[in-house]
Design a protein around this motif. Structure first.
Motif, PDB file in Angstrom:
ATOM      1  N   ASP A 254       0.806  -1.216   0.000  1.00 11.69           N
ATOM      2  CA  ASP A 254       0.000   0.000   0.000  1.00 11.69           C
ATOM      3  C   ASP A 254       0.843   1.272   0.000  1.00 11.69           C
ATOM      4  OD1 ASP A 254      -2.450  -1.621   0.501  1.00 11.69           O
ATOM      5  OD2 ASP A 254      -1.431  -1.996   2.399  1.00 11.69           O
ATOM      6  N   SER A 255       2.169   1.124   0.003  1.00 12.74           N
ATOM      7  CA  SER A 255       3.039   2.262   0.265  1.00 12.74           C
ATOM      8  C   SER A 255       3.003   3.319  -0.833  1.00 12.74           C
ATOM      9  CB  SER A 255       4.476   1.763   0.462  1.00 12.74           C
ATOM     10  OG  SER A 255       4.528   0.807   1.502  1.00 12.74           O
ATOM     11  N   VAL A 256       3.074   2.901  -2.077  1.00 14.12           N
ATOM     12  CA  VAL A 256       3.057   3.867  -3.179  1.00 14.12           C
ATOM     13  C   VAL A 256       1.712   4.587  -3.220  1.00 14.12           C
ATOM     14  CG1 VAL A 256       3.170   4.175  -5.674  1.00 14.12           C
ATOM     15  CG2 VAL A 256       4.765   2.607  -4.535  1.00 14.12           C
ATOM     16  N   LEU A 257       0.626   3.837  -3.142  1.00 17.89           N
ATOM     17  CA  LEU A 257      -0.709   4.442  -3.148  1.00 17.89           C
ATOM     18  C   LEU A 257      -0.865   5.409  -1.985  1.00 17.89           C
ATOM     19  CD1 LEU A 257      -3.598   4.718  -4.205  1.00 17.89           C
ATOM     20  CD2 LEU A 257      -4.188   2.654  -2.881  1.00 17.89           C
ATOM     21  N   ALA A 258      -0.346   5.054  -0.822  1.00 20.47           N
ATOM     22  CA  ALA A 258      -0.443   5.939   0.338  1.00 20.47           C
ATOM     23  C   ALA A 258       0.273   7.258   0.081  1.00 20.47           C
ATOM     24  CB  ALA A 258       0.138   5.248   1.566  1.00 20.47           C
ATOM     25  N   GLY A 259       1.459   7.182  -0.533  1.00 21.21           N
ATOM     26  CA  GLY A 259       2.176   8.399  -0.867  1.00 21.21           C
ATOM     27  C   GLY A 259       1.415   9.252  -1.867  1.00 21.21           C
ATOM     28  N   GLU A 260       0.818   8.601  -2.867  1.00 24.75           N
ATOM     29  CA  GLU A 260       0.045   9.325  -3.872  1.00 24.75           C
ATOM     30  C   GLU A 260      -1.169  10.009  -3.244  1.00 24.75           C
ATOM     31  OE1 GLU A 260      -0.774   6.189  -6.590  1.00 24.75           O
ATOM     32  OE2 GLU A 260       1.102   6.438  -7.721  1.00 24.75           O
ATOM     33  N   LEU A 261      -1.809   9.326  -2.300  1.00 19.74           N
ATOM     34  CA  LEU A 261      -2.989   9.910  -1.662  1.00 19.74           C
ATOM     35  C   LEU A 261      -2.616  11.051  -0.713  1.00 19.74           C
ATOM     36  CD1 LEU A 261      -5.091   6.678  -1.046  1.00 19.74           C
ATOM     37  CD2 LEU A 261      -5.608   8.540  -2.628  1.00 19.74           C
ATOM     38  N   LEU A 262      -1.465  10.935  -0.055  1.00 18.25           N
ATOM     39  CA  LEU A 262      -1.018  12.077   0.757  1.00 18.25           C
ATOM     40  C   LEU A 262      -0.776  13.291  -0.143  1.00 18.25           C
ATOM     41  CD1 LEU A 262      -0.217  13.313   3.451  1.00 18.25           C
ATOM     42  CD2 LEU A 262       2.105  12.460   3.076  1.00 18.25           C
ATOM     43  N   ALA A 263      -0.207  13.063  -1.315  1.00 21.18           N
ATOM     44  CA  ALA A 263      -0.007  14.161  -2.263  1.00 21.18           C
ATOM     45  C   ALA A 263      -1.344  14.761  -2.693  1.00 21.18           C
ATOM     46  CB  ALA A 263       0.773  13.669  -3.476  1.00 21.18           C
ATOM     47  N   GLU A 264      -2.364  13.912  -2.869  1.00 16.57           N
ATOM     48  CA  GLU A 264      -3.693  14.409  -3.212  1.00 16.57           C
ATOM     49  C   GLU A 264      -4.274  15.251  -2.078  1.00 16.57           C
ATOM     50  OE1 GLU A 264      -5.807  14.115  -6.014  1.00 16.57           O
ATOM     51  OE2 GLU A 264      -3.858  13.681  -6.901  1.00 16.57           O
ATOM     52  N   VAL A 265      -4.013  14.846  -0.852  1.00 16.08           N
ATOM     53  CA  VAL A 265      -4.459  15.627   0.300  1.00 16.08           C
ATOM     54  C   VAL A 265      -3.796  17.001   0.294  1.00 16.08           C
ATOM     55  CG1 VAL A 265      -4.401  15.781   2.818  1.00 16.08           C
ATOM     56  CG2 VAL A 265      -4.976  13.605   1.729  1.00 16.08           C
ATOM     57  N   LEU A 266      -2.489  17.017   0.072  1.00 15.53           N
ATOM     58  CA  LEU A 266      -1.725  18.266   0.126  1.00 15.53           C
ATOM     59  C   LEU A 266      -2.033  19.191  -1.043  1.00 15.53           C
ATOM     60  CD1 LEU A 266       1.750  16.856   1.226  1.00 15.53           C
ATOM     61  CD2 LEU A 266       0.293  18.394   2.564  1.00 15.53           C
ATOM     62  N   GLU A 267      -2.224  18.624  -2.234  1.00 18.47           N
ATOM     63  CA  GLU A 267      -2.339  19.450  -3.431  1.00 18.47           C
ATOM     64  C   GLU A 267      -3.773  19.720  -3.868  1.00 18.47           C
ATOM     65  OE1 GLU A 267       0.109  17.930  -6.581  1.00 18.47           O
ATOM     66  OE2 GLU A 267       1.788  17.498  -5.230  1.00 18.47           O
ATOM     67  N   ASN A 268      -4.656  18.764  -3.611  1.00 23.59           N
ATOM     68  CA  ASN A 268      -6.030  18.887  -4.137  1.00 23.59           C
ATOM     69  C   ASN A 268      -7.116  18.832  -3.074  1.00 23.59           C
ATOM     70  OD1 ASN A 268      -5.062  18.992  -6.859  1.00 23.59           O
ATOM     71  ND2 ASN A 268      -4.748  16.780  -6.774  1.00 23.59           N
ATOM     72  N   GLY A 269      -6.713  18.806  -1.804  1.00 26.99           N
ATOM     73  CA  GLY A 269      -7.704  18.868  -0.729  1.00 26.99           C
ATOM     74  C   GLY A 269      -8.489  17.606  -0.497  1.00 26.99           C
ATOM     75  N   LEU A 270      -7.957  16.430  -0.892  1.00 22.50           N
ATOM     76  CA  LEU A 270      -8.635  15.164  -0.626  1.00 22.50           C
ATOM     77  C   LEU A 270      -8.898  15.007   0.865  1.00 22.50           C
ATOM     78  CD1 LEU A 270      -9.607  12.383  -1.773  1.00 22.50           C
ATOM     79  CD2 LEU A 270      -7.310  11.539  -1.242  1.00 22.50           C
ATOM     80  N   ARG A 271     -10.106  14.631   1.223  1.00 24.09           N
ATOM     81  CA  ARG A 271     -10.470  14.467   2.629  1.00 24.09           C
ATOM     82  C   ARG A 271     -10.946  13.074   2.982  1.00 24.09           C
ATOM     83  NH1 ARG A 271      -7.868  18.289   2.708  1.00 24.09           N
ATOM     84  NH2 ARG A 271      -8.184  20.282   3.759  1.00 24.09           N
ATOM     85  N   ARG A 272     -11.371  12.308   1.977  1.00 25.41           N
ATOM     86  CA  ARG A 272     -11.926  10.976   2.267  1.00 25.41           C
ATOM     87  C   ARG A 272     -11.615  10.030   1.118  1.00 25.41           C
ATOM     88  NH1 ARG A 272     -18.045   9.071   4.075  1.00 25.41           N
ATOM     89  NH2 ARG A 272     -17.865   6.951   3.290  1.00 25.41           N
ATOM     90  N   PHE A 273     -11.205   8.801   1.494  1.00 26.95           N
ATOM     91  CA  PHE A 273     -10.940   7.769   0.487  1.00 26.95           C
ATOM     92  C   PHE A 273     -10.894   6.412   1.186  1.00 26.95           C
ATOM     93  CE2 PHE A 273      -8.124   4.879  -1.757  1.00 26.95           C
ATOM     94  CZ  PHE A 273      -8.491   5.036  -3.087  1.00 26.95           C
ATOM     95  N   GLY A 274     -11.423   5.384   0.525  1.00 22.93           N
ATOM     96  CA  GLY A 274     -11.173   4.016   0.966  1.00 22.93           C
ATOM     97  C   GLY A 274     -12.263   3.339   1.766  1.00 22.93           C
ATOM     98  N   TRP A 275     -13.380   4.017   1.979  1.00 24.96           N
ATOM     99  CA  TRP A 275     -14.499   3.335   2.649  1.00 24.96           C
ATOM    100  C   TRP A 275     -15.806   3.968   2.226  1.00 24.96           C
ATOM    101  CZ3 TRP A 275     -12.719   7.681   5.056  1.00 24.96           C
ATOM    102  CH2 TRP A 275     -13.629   8.480   5.733  1.00 24.96           C
TER     103      TRP A 275
END
Length: 275
Positions: A254-275
Motif C-alpha cells: 500500500d506504500s506507493v498508493l499511500a504516498g500518492e494519496l497524501l499528495a492528493e491531500v496536500l495538493e487537491n484537498g482530498l479528505r476521504r478515500f477508501g471506505w
C-alpha cells in the motif's frame, strides 16, 4: 513552493518499501523531505524487506519485488538517511508527576514544547510514520512523537502512517481527556490475519519475540470507537484509508498508493478515500 514532509523512522528497523514507496512519490513531485528518529540514530531497513525471495508467513508469498528490493537496498546503503533529526533533542520530555516541583516543571515543559512544535510546524507541511516491526519498540509509545502528532493535527496538517506505525496515532492522546485522536475516524492497519505467529524481529536486537506484542487491529478497533471503524480489507490487494487529517496504510503493497494519496491531500484537498 514545494511541499515539505517530515519522515519518522524507527531505530529498530523499518520496512524498505514502506519508506521507498512514498519517498518516490514525493521525489517525483519535488517535495523536500527530512528524516527524524527517536534519538537521532541512523535508521536501518529490516533485512527481510530487502530480500525478494523472503516469503511472508501469513500471506504465503513473497511481498517484495526484485526491483523494490534493489531500490530499498540502494536507499538503505545511501547517505540520504545519515544524520537524521532527533526527537529526543528537538522535543522536551514530560516530567514525572513525582517531580519535586512538578507544577513549575510542567509549565516549563509546556513552554518548551510549544516552541519546539511551533518550529517543526513552520518547517513541514505533512508527516509520515514509516512502518515495519521497529515502530513497535520505539514509536508506538513514544511520548515525544505523540506530542508532535497532536501538534500536527491541531494545525490541520496531514499525517500518513503505515502498518505498525499506525499505533502511534492510536496512542497519541490529549493529556486531560485521554481519548484517542482516532476516535470517530476510519482507519486501516495491520489486521490480525497479517500478524506473524512467530519470528517478529528487530534490527540490532537478537531476540525473536514470536508474535507481535499487541494485535494492532484490536487497538485500532477500540481507538476508533463506535462512530469510527477499522477497515482491514482482508482479501483485497491494497488498503489505504483517508479520513483527514489521517492517511493510513495497511502494509507493504500500500506504500506507493499511500504516498500518492497524501499528495492528493496536500495538493487537491482530498479528505476521504477508501471506505
Amino acid at each position: 513552493m514545494s511541499k515539505r514532509v517530515l519522515v519518522v523512522l524507527s531505530e529498530f528497523g523499518y520496512w524498505g518499501e514502506e519508506l521507498v514507496g512514498p519517498l518516490d512519490v514525493f521525489d517525483a513531485r519535488g517535495y523536500r523531505t527530512a528524516f527524524i528518529t527517536p534519538t537521532g540514530k541512523r535508521p536501518q531497513a529490516l533485512p527481510p524487506s530487502l530480500d525478494s525471495e523472503y516469503i511472508d508467513p501469513p500471506l504465503g508469498r513473497a511481498v517484495t519485488t526484485r526491483d523494490m528490493a534493489r531500490r530499498a537496498r540502494a536507499m538503505d546503503d545511501s547517505s540520504r538517511l545519515d544524520n537524521p533529526l532527533s526527537l529526543a533533542e528537538m522535543l522536551p520530555e514530560r516530567p514525572y508527576y513525582s517531580a519535586l516541583n512538578h507544577l513549575r516543571d510542567l509549565e516549563e515543559y509546556n513552554r518548551r514544547l510549544g516552541a519546539a512544535t511551533g518550529e517543526l510546524l513552520a518547517s513541514f507541511d505533512a508527516m509520515v510514520v514509516v512502518g515495519g516491526s521497529g515502530p513497535i519498540v520505539d514509536l508506538a509509545n513514544n511520548e515525544r512523537l505523540h506530542e508532535l502528532i497532536l501538534a500536527f493535527v491541531a494545525a490541520g496538517k496531514p499525517i500518513l502512517a503505515e502498518c505498525y506505525g499506525v499505533a502511534a496515532l492510536a496512542f497519541a492522546r490529549d493529556a486531560e481527556s485521554r481519548a484517542s485522536l482516532l476516535r470517530g475516524k476510519h482507519v486501516t492497519g495491520h489486521p490480525k490475519e497479517y500478524d506473524y505467529k512467530d519470528g517478529t524481529g528487530f534490527v540490532g536486537v537478537e531476540f525473536n519475540m514470536g508474535p507481535p506484542p499487541y494485535p494492532l487491529e484490536y487497538i485500532l478497533r477500540d481507538a476508533t470507537g463506535p462512530d469510527g471503524a477499522f477497515h482491514g480489507n482482508v482479501g483485497k490487494e491494497t488498503s489505504v484509508v483517508v479520513d483527514f487529517p489521517f492517511v493510513t496504510a495497511r502494509s507493504t503493497p500500500d506504500s506507493v498508493l499511500a504516498g500518492e494519496l497524501l499528495a492528493e491531500v496536500l495538493e487537491n484537498g482530498l479528505r476521504r478515500f477508501g471506505w
